[in-house]
Write a protein that holds these residues in place. Structure first.
Motif, PDB file in Angstrom:
ATOM      1  N   LEU A   1       6.714  12.574  -2.106  1.00 18.43           N
ATOM      2  CA  LEU A   1       5.276  12.675  -2.291  1.00 18.43           C
ATOM      3  C   LEU A   1       4.596  11.384  -1.860  1.00 18.43           C
ATOM      4  CD1 LEU A   1       5.185  14.258  -5.875  1.00 18.43           C
ATOM      5  CD2 LEU A   1       5.071  15.446  -3.672  1.00 18.43           C
ATOM      6  N   GLY A   2       3.283  11.459  -1.689  1.00 16.19           N
ATOM      7  CA  GLY A   2       2.495  10.246  -1.599  1.00 16.19           C
ATOM      8  C   GLY A   2       2.453   9.581  -2.959  1.00 16.19           C
ATOM      9  N   LYS A   3       1.689   8.466  -3.035  1.00 15.88           N
ATOM     10  CA  LYS A   3       1.727   7.732  -4.298  1.00 15.88           C
ATOM     11  C   LYS A   3       0.345   7.226  -4.676  1.00 15.88           C
ATOM     12  CE  LYS A   3       4.310   4.073  -6.656  1.00 15.88           C
ATOM     13  NZ  LYS A   3       5.283   2.968  -6.455  1.00 15.88           N
TER      14      LYS A   3
ATOM     15  N   GLN B   1       2.792   0.812   9.248  1.00 19.01           N
ATOM     16  CA  GLN B   1       2.532   1.834   8.222  1.00 19.01           C
ATOM     17  C   GLN B   1       1.389   1.405   7.311  1.00 19.01           C
ATOM     18  OE1 GLN B   1       5.559   0.532   9.032  1.00 19.01           O
ATOM     19  NE2 GLN B   1       7.238   1.926   8.481  1.00 19.01           N
ATOM     20  N   SER B   2       1.336   0.111   6.988  1.00 17.92           N
ATOM     21  CA  SER B   2       0.259  -0.391   6.135  1.00 17.92           C
ATOM     22  C   SER B   2      -1.094  -0.228   6.807  1.00 17.92           C
ATOM     23  CB  SER B   2       0.504  -1.863   5.792  1.00 17.92           C
ATOM     24  OG  SER B   2       1.706  -2.025   5.071  1.00 17.92           O
TER      25      SER B   2
ATOM     26  N   VAL C   1       0.863  -1.173   0.000  1.00 20.31           N
ATOM     27  CA  VAL C   1       0.000   0.000   0.000  1.00 20.31           C
ATOM     28  C   VAL C   1       0.903   1.226   0.000  1.00 20.31           C
ATOM     29  CG1 VAL C   1      -0.181   0.109   2.531  1.00 20.31           C
ATOM     30  CG2 VAL C   1      -2.015   1.074   1.120  1.00 20.31           C
ATOM     31  N   HIS C   2       0.408   2.336  -0.553  1.00 20.58           N
ATOM     32  CA  HIS C   2       1.180   3.574  -0.618  1.00 20.58           C
ATOM     33  C   HIS C   2       0.502   4.654   0.205  1.00 20.58           C
ATOM     34  CE1 HIS C   2       3.434   1.639  -3.731  1.00 20.58           C
ATOM     35  NE2 HIS C   2       2.439   1.673  -4.598  1.00 20.58           N
ATOM     36  N   PRO C   3       1.285   5.557   0.795  1.00 19.09           N
ATOM     37  CA  PRO C   3       0.709   6.645   1.595  1.00 19.09           C
ATOM     38  C   PRO C   3       0.198   7.781   0.724  1.00 19.09           C
ATOM     39  CG  PRO C   3       3.081   6.868   1.536  1.00 19.09           C
ATOM     40  CD  PRO C   3       2.767   5.593   0.792  1.00 19.09           C
ATOM     41  N   ASP C   4      -0.604   8.664   1.327  1.00 19.61           N
ATOM     42  CA  ASP C   4      -0.970   9.904   0.652  1.00 19.61           C
ATOM     43  C   ASP C   4       0.097  10.957   0.920  1.00 19.61           C
ATOM     44  OD1 ASP C   4      -1.445  10.829   3.256  1.00 19.61           O
ATOM     45  OD2 ASP C   4      -3.627  10.793   3.040  1.00 19.61           O
ATOM     46  N   ASP C   5      -0.090  12.151   0.359  1.00 17.32           N
ATOM     47  CA  ASP C   5       0.928  13.198   0.482  1.00 17.32           C
ATOM     48  C   ASP C   5       1.185  13.587   1.933  1.00 17.32           C
ATOM     49  OD1 ASP C   5       1.330  13.314  -2.233  1.00 17.32           O
ATOM     50  OD2 ASP C   5       0.133  15.121  -2.553  1.00 17.32           O
ATOM     51  N   ALA C   6       0.132  13.688   2.726  1.00 12.90           N
ATOM     52  CA  ALA C   6       0.287  14.140   4.113  1.00 12.90           C
ATOM     53  C   ALA C   6       1.104  13.140   4.922  1.00 12.90           C
ATOM     54  CB  ALA C   6      -1.089  14.359   4.742  1.00 12.90           C
TER      55      ALA C   6
ATOM     56  N   ALA D   1       4.776  13.187   3.762  1.00 12.22           N
ATOM     57  CA  ALA D   1       5.473  14.388   4.237  1.00 12.22           C
ATOM     58  C   ALA D   1       5.855  14.272   5.706  1.00 12.22           C
ATOM     59  CB  ALA D   1       4.598  15.613   4.021  1.00 12.22           C
ATOM     60  N   ALA D   2       5.010  13.608   6.478  1.00 11.58           N
ATOM     61  CA  ALA D   2       5.256  13.487   7.915  1.00 11.58           C
ATOM     62  C   ALA D   2       6.242  12.375   8.264  1.00 11.58           C
ATOM     63  CB  ALA D   2       3.938  13.246   8.648  1.00 11.58           C
ATOM     64  N   HIS D   3       6.339  11.334   7.412  1.00 12.92           N
ATOM     65  CA  HIS D   3       7.075  10.130   7.816  1.00 12.92           C
ATOM     66  C   HIS D   3       8.224   9.743   6.889  1.00 12.92           C
ATOM     67  CE1 HIS D   3       4.145   9.063  10.959  1.00 12.92           C
ATOM     68  NE2 HIS D   3       3.237   9.537  10.130  1.00 12.92           N
ATOM     69  N   GLU D   4       8.310  10.342   5.699  1.00 16.68           N
ATOM     70  CA  GLU D   4       9.358   9.948   4.763  1.00 16.68           C
ATOM     71  C   GLU D   4      10.358  11.085   4.574  1.00 16.68           C
ATOM     72  OE1 GLU D   4       9.684   6.894   3.760  1.00 16.68           O
ATOM     73  OE2 GLU D   4       7.831   6.255   4.746  1.00 16.68           O
TER      74      GLU D   4
END
Length: 323
Positions: A112-114, A213-214, A96-101, A104-107
């Motif tokens: 960007l998110g994906k 994270q998932s 699974v991929h994160p969103d932008d927010a 930005a907070a964790h990477e």
């Protein structure tokens, strides 16, 4: 710049990769299991080099920072899109991929998110994707992940050559063995694995999983986006609109089936093009440039009209609204 920006692709070895990118597209692959060609990329993990024109020799990320006149003077700090071809000689991890927010907070800064999408170039008979899940609550999702109850958690969806799949951030997904896709995505290399079939990497160890994270980033409950895929004809082409705003705020993606000529003008500050079948030319500012299967390029902001000629199938994408 009044000529297309052609790019030298970057190849990535993957545990699930193969050699079809050489046999099907004629790429000169390095040794190993090559799973991905980053065909239009400015991401720091694999920026493409510009192959022609005044920017020849620059990587796309440097051109984005230093030569914004080619991209319509955009406000984004990074080139926002990434085009890949993926050869799933074996199944990819369930991920699974994160969103932008969240990114930005964790990477790393600037990641960007994906949100991504796939045009299925080829799929062996009986092919399927992992797409979505059956958990009704986040607690149920977490419980099923920690138990490894993949049979009841994961949703399997049949797929065939020519299909289009939109994968918003937060969607559990996986390409499975025997599928090749053209992927259009946000320029991100962040993936959270929740299941990897207990495979081991070259170092003999199981690959890292990202269970928390998932759980944090998966959309619950799962739902399919409602796409409005349409077809129109223009000149000697059929244009299929796969996704655009408001469904996707990050990119619009189209397929052009051409047999003859197609005259076009820009609908965005710049345009990304991948030739997946056939051959032909693009003419801009009175000059003609040859195109063939496996070529990828950007039509820059200075080109205000162009003509495709030939018998080709192309996937075309444009950026969404500035974020």
């Amino acid at each position: 710049m009044t000529e297309p920006i052609f790019l030298e692709p970057v190849f990535h070895e993957k545990i699930w990769g193969g050699r079809k990118l050489a046999t099907d597209f004629g790429y000169d692959l390095p040794d190993g299991k090559i799973g991905e060609v980053w065909a239009i990329s400015a991401h720091p993990n694999g920026p493409d080099t510009i192959a022609n024109g005044p920017l020849k020799g620059k990587t796309l990320d440097v051109a984005w920072r230093e030569n914004q006149e080619y991209f319509g003077h955009q406000k984004e700090k990074v080139f926002p899109l990434l085009t890949k071809i993926l050869d799933a000689n074996d199944s990819l991890s369930v991920q699974v991929h994160p969103d932008d927010a969240y990114a930005a907070a964790h990477e790393r800064p600037g990641e960007l998110g994906k949100t991504e999408c796939w045009y299925v170039i080829s799929a062996e008979p009986g092919s399927y994707l992992i797409y979505g899940h059956h958990a009704k609550t986040r607690q149920e999702l977490a419980d099923m992940i920690h138990r490894g109850d993949w049979e009841h958690l994961l949703r399997k969806v049949p797929v065939k050559t020519g299909d289009f799949v939109y994968v918003p951030s937060g969607t559990i997904h996986a390409l499975n063995k025997g599928i090749m896709v053209l992927e259009t995505q946000q320029s991100s290399d962040t993936t959270y694995r929740l299941y990897d079939y207990d495979r081991v990497g070259a170092d003999g160890k199981k690959r890292e999983l990202h269970l928390q994270q998932s759980i944090d980033t998966t959309t619950v409950p799962s739902h399919d986006p409602e796409l409005n895929i349409t077809k129109t004809t223009k000149d000697d082409a059929t244009i299929t609109t796969f996704v655009t705003a408001p469904i996707s705020k990050f990119f619009s993606v189209y397929k052009i089936d051409l047999d003859g000529k197609l005259n076009q003008t820009p609908t965005a500050p710049y345009t990304l093009v991948s030739v997946l079948e056939g051959a032909g030319t693009i003419e801009a500012d009175g000059k003609s440039y040859p195109l063939k299967k496996g070529v990828h390029f950007i039509i820059p902001n200075q080109i205000k009209a162009w003509t495709f000629t030939g018998k080709m199938m192309m996937i075309v994408s444009t950026p969404g609204a500035e974020q």
